[in-house]
Write an enzyme that holds these catalytic residues in place. Structure first.
Site, mmCIF file in Angstrom:
data_model
loop_
_atom_site.group_PDB
_atom_site.id
_atom_site.type_symbol
_atom_site.label_atom_id
_atom_site.label_comp_id
_atom_site.label_asym_id
_atom_site.label_seq_id
_atom_site.Cartn_x
_atom_site.Cartn_y
_atom_site.Cartn_z
ATOM 1 C CE1 TYR A 104 -3.971 -1.588 -0.518
ATOM 2 C CE2 TYR A 104 -3.430 -2.736 1.586
ATOM 3 C CZ TYR A 104 -4.355 -2.683 0.476
ATOM 4 O OH TYR A 104 -5.442 -3.382 0.235
ATOM 5 C CD GLU A 194 0.380 -31.972 11.614
ATOM 6 O OE1 GLU A 194 1.241 -32.996 11.764
ATOM 7 O OE2 GLU A 194 -0.264 -31.682 10.695
ATOM 8 C CG ASP A 246 -1.631 -35.511 12.276
ATOM 9 O OD1 ASP A 246 -1.657 -35.810 13.538
ATOM 10 O OD2 ASP A 246 -2.210 -34.638 11.707
#
Lengths: 358, 537
Positions: A104, A194, A246
């Site tokens: 911006y 995780e 996992d």
């Protein structure tokens, strides 16, 4: 140990000097009546190489030339110089801006960007050209880092924070982690997990006491600030880092990016990778040994596992065996699947057994 | 009930040429309202140009078209030619097949139908007589006559209604005709476009035209050079038929057929005649009128097998590439124009022709269709615009067969260009009596292609250069915008003053030089320097 604040100041000086050198190179070329050009290391896939010694991806030695005399490159030079000035003022005033904020701000420049994607790329150009990370240039990612729980004291500006006294969600790693001083600690290790589900389970089961550990909730793929934090606690405080995710290819890879860095950020992996971090689980062997509840591998999981098998970062026997085993059983398991044996099982039984084996 | 032959033949009549064309006016090109008026303009303008050129006068024509009512016009056409002597006025305007052009010569008109055709059309559609004022020289004296007449189609002759001396200040003919069932149009086939195209092919002429709205167009001459008069040339053996030979034999004053051949045909030597006699075993020493049809046929068949030199080309007077360019520049005011005049070639083995072509780009080139510019094909035969039957014309066919993409023109239809092609010949092979399209003779197609491709290459060079200049301009602009900004920002970054960078700016705005200099700079660097720089990375 050097005072972190001084170190941070030092980092700022380095950043300002490097930014300044970019301008000096151009002015010097002009004074020598040469057409100014900037050499930007190539980030193409062919220039990203795995460094066996360093154990992470680094950039090769190929680079592209950005010449003021090339009609297609001159705009990029202009954008880089403008951005460098913006970063210089950020670093000098000790402020930071997000990439979006910078985009911006650039709207008011004489040479602007078509979209934020374009300004992000020029930001990376600046990182690789100067060889420093964008955090050092005052450009911060939007997202916060991971949550940390455990007996560590950090100093952010003048505020001292102990990660045991920040409530159940712990201390949130700031994007400006490099300005944070690691003051003191009373732990033996770091365990990163995780999911925040696992994080809270470990906090409730007082794993920080049981294992004298920091608990880090990664929230999926680790943010740059998180990776920076893990690298610092590993290298500055000498704490071993363990990762528990996992038991599927995605969990494997979250761990691997922490250990060996990503290809995309090859130019800053020396600041981000923690090659000594260890993957604790869940492994394919765990799935078998602990008889965990599983889901069958989907096609995309199989594809991803095969990709990982060829990836140089997975060349250790450990990974080769585990990937092959997972493909063979055709199954995956989540961290939380240990709850089959009761909520406490993962902290009471699984983690101690795994840590012993390390 | 049976009728006797004599009874039937009571109704048998001889048609005069005028009567024939009254019944078949489309054969004169008078079909359709727009086309009819264009053909009238064509006949009057070509006549005026031919007359002035023959007299060695720079042609100047003034045309005034007034609209009386819908599809009803009065046309006044005035030229500065030599004029027509009083006795010949009705012959010129009222007798079909009368004229001075029945020769093997390159000319605009050929059949002697033109002017009388206009009078016929006027009379047929309005019933009004035609008025002519002619100024001509008799000895050294300038004479003037005004005549009002009609055409008697039954006798193919003029019917003078009024005749009186007229005050004239110079030679020339003014004719006033009325027409109905015709229409003035600005379309490609219309009268206005006909004038415009005539001016391109005849840059030595001047035409002033007042259109039905009263607007006056002045087409100035672009050159003062009056084209030389074409010479009559003898027909080439390959171009004659058995009928032509018999016709020559009937009308010759030669005593022997062999001398008729050598004197009436070009490239016909005694040696050739002997060859013909030997091969055909026909006695060529006999009197011409004893020549039999079968014998003439055999001789013509033999002509086709013999090798003759190409016909003489002295009879062909092309417009010339310089004059075409002048014409195009005057009328189309283009950005770019290329023209070419090819060397004479022959078609059907014995008819010589020359192809000329021009291509123009920008300005008023091309035709405007809606908001877009389309390519415009201007076809000419002996300087005469061919306005109709574009589709079947050899010129169109040849142009369409060119792979325009090779010349930077994506498709011929949508390019802002005008392609000009003129075929010059003593005998243009028209496809029909309307004389609006050229037969696709292989040699003609080839020549049109070659001529056009040559000038298309020049156009391509121009367009490429123009594009490069535009790119260069854009490049320079980019540098002129960015370099000062970069210098300011780099100085701010380095914490120094803005350096003098005029030289660098001058360097970078010219690309080829810069590349050279960078190469030199690199080669001048010592090897150590390069290694050193790399280590820094």
């Amino acid at each position: 140990m050097t005072n972190r604040k001084e170190l941070a100041l030092n980092r700022r000086d380095i950043a300002v000097n490097k930014l300044q050198s970019l301008g000096e190179k151009i002015i010097e070329d002009v004074n020598l009546r040469n057409v100014p050009s900037i050499q930007v290391p190539s980030r193409g896939t062919s220039n990203i190489v795995y460094d066996d010694k360093k154990r992470y991806y680094v950039l090769g030695d190929r680079y592209g030339q950005r010449s003021l005399g090339n009609v297609k490159q001159i705009k990029k030079i202009g954008q880089m110089v403008y951005m460098a000035n913006f970063c210089k003022s950020l670093v000098q005033t000790g402020k930071t801006a997000t990439l979006r904020e910078m985009y911006y701000v650039s709207e008011g420049w004489d040479i602007d960007f078509g979209d934020q994607q374009e300004s992000n790329i020029v930001g990376e150009d600046l990182e690789v050209t100067l060889g420093i990370s964008r955090e050092d240039l005052g450009l911060m990612p939007e997202e916060d880092g991971a949550s940390v729980y455990g007996d560590i004291t950090v100093k952010d500006d003048d505020v001292e924070i102990n990660a045991l006294k920040m409530g159940k969600s712990g201390y949130t790693i700031s994007p400006t982690i490099d300005e944070v001083e690691l003051v003191d600690h009373n732990v033996q290790r770091v365990i990163a997990v995780e999911t925040m589900g696992m994080f809270h389970r470990m906090v409730q089961e007082k794993a920080y006491n049981k294992f004298d550990t920091l608990i880090v909730g990664l929230k999926g793929q680790a943010a740059r600030a998180t990776r920076r934090f893990l690298k610092r606690v590993n290298e500055e405080l000498g704490l071993p880092v363990y990762i528990c995710n996992d038991g599927d290819p995605w969990g494997f890879h979250i761990a691997m990016v922490i250990i060996s860095g990503s290809a995309k950020l090859a130019h800053v992996n020396h600041e981000l990778a923690t090659p000594d971090a260890k993957f604790l689980g869940v492994t394919a062997s765990d799935i078998i040994n602990y008889d965990l509840p599983t889901d069958p591998l989907k096609d995309i999981d199989v594809l991803r596992l095969k990709e990982l098998y060829k990836d140089p970062r997975y060349k250790d026997d450990f990974w080769k065996v585990e990937i092959k085993k997972m493909l063979k059983i055709g199954k995956k398991a989540e961290q939380q699947s240990f709850s089959k044996y009761g909520l406490e099982y993962v902290v009471d039984t699984y983690l101690p057994e795994k840590l012993d084996a390390m | 009930m049976e009728r006797e032959a004599s009874e039937l033949f009571e109704e048998f009549k001889e048609l005069t040429a005028s009567e024939f064309f009254r019944r078949n006016k489309q054969m004169l090109g008078f079909s359709g309202k727009i086309r009819s008026l264009t053909m009238v303009f064509h006949e009057l303008i070509t006549n005026s140009l031919d007359a002035a050129e023959e007299a060695g006068i720079q042609p100047e024509i003034s045309i005034d078209l007034k609209r009386v009512d819908k599809d009803h016009y009065i046309l006044k056409h005035m030229d500065n030619g030599p004029g027509i002597p009083e006795d010949f006025i009705t012959k010129v305007y009222c007798t079909m097949f009368a004229g001075s052009k029945f020769r093997n010569i390159q000319s605009r008109g050929q059949q002697g139908l033109g002017c009388s055709g206009c009078v016929l059309l006027s009379q047929m559609t309005t019933g009004k007589p035609t008025r002519v004022i002619s100024g001509y020289k008799k000895g050294e004296k300038l004479q003037g006559v005004e005549m009002t007449f009609k055409m008697d189609v039954k006798t193919n002759k003029g019917l003078i209604l009024d005749r009186k001396p007229a005050e004239v200040t110079s030679t020339g003919v003014a004719i006033e005709l009325q027409f109905k069932d015709v229409s003035y149009s600005l379309s490609e086939q219309g009268a206005f476009e006909y004038i415009r195209r005539s001016m391109i092919a005849n840059p030595h002429a001047k035409i002033t035209f007042r259109d039905p709205t009263g607007h006056k167009y002045i087409f100035e001459r672009a050159t003062d050079v009056i084209p030389p008069l074409p010479k009559e040339v003898l027909p080439h053996p390959r171009g004659v038929t058995a009928d032509d030979l018999i016709f020559m034999a009937k009308h010759t004053d030669k005593r022997r057929f062999r001398s008729l051949l050598t004197s009436s045909l070009s490239r016909m030597s005694t040696k050739r005649v002997n060859e013909i006699q030997e091969t055909t075993k026909i006695d060529l020493n006999k009197r011409p009128k004893d020549m039999k049809w079968e014998e003439a046929e055999r001789i013509v068949e033999l002509f086709a097998q013999m090798d003759f030199m190409a016909p003489p080309t002295s009879g062909l007077i092309p417009i010339g590439k310089v004059q075409i360019e002048k014409g195009i520049r005057e009328i189309l005011n283009p950005e770019f124009v290329a023209t070419t005049t090819r060397k004479p070639k022959t078609y059907r083995g014995g008819v010589s022709f020359v192809i000329e072509a021009g291509i123009s780009y920008g300005g008023e080139s091309g035709r405007v269709v809606g908001e877009q510019k389309r390519a415009e094909i201007m076809r000419f035969a002996n300087r005469v615009p061919l306005s109709f039957d574009q589709g079947s014309c050899a010129i169109t066919e040849a142009l369409k067969s060119i792979d325009w993409k090779r010349y930077g023109i994506r498709d011929l239809e949508n390019a802002p260009i005008t392609v000009f092609v003129n075929i010059v010949s003593t005998n243009v092979p028209y496809l029909s009596t309307g004389k609006q399209s050229v037969a696709p003779e292989e040699e003609i197609l080839h020549e049109v292609r070659q001529a056009t491709m040559k000038i298309a290459r020049s156009l391509q060079k121009y367009i490429n250069a123009k594009r490069a200049a535009k790119d260069e301009e854009m490049r320079s602009k980019i540098f002129e915008t960015y370099v000062p900004v970069i210098m300011r920002e780099a100085a701010l970054l380095a914490g120094t003053d803005v350096p003098e960078y005029d030289q660098i700016l001058a360097k970078v705005t010219r690309r080829p030089k810069i590349l050279d200099e960078i190469d030199i700079d690199l080669s001048e660097l010592a090897d150590d320097d390069i290694v050193g720089e790399k280590d820094d990375e």
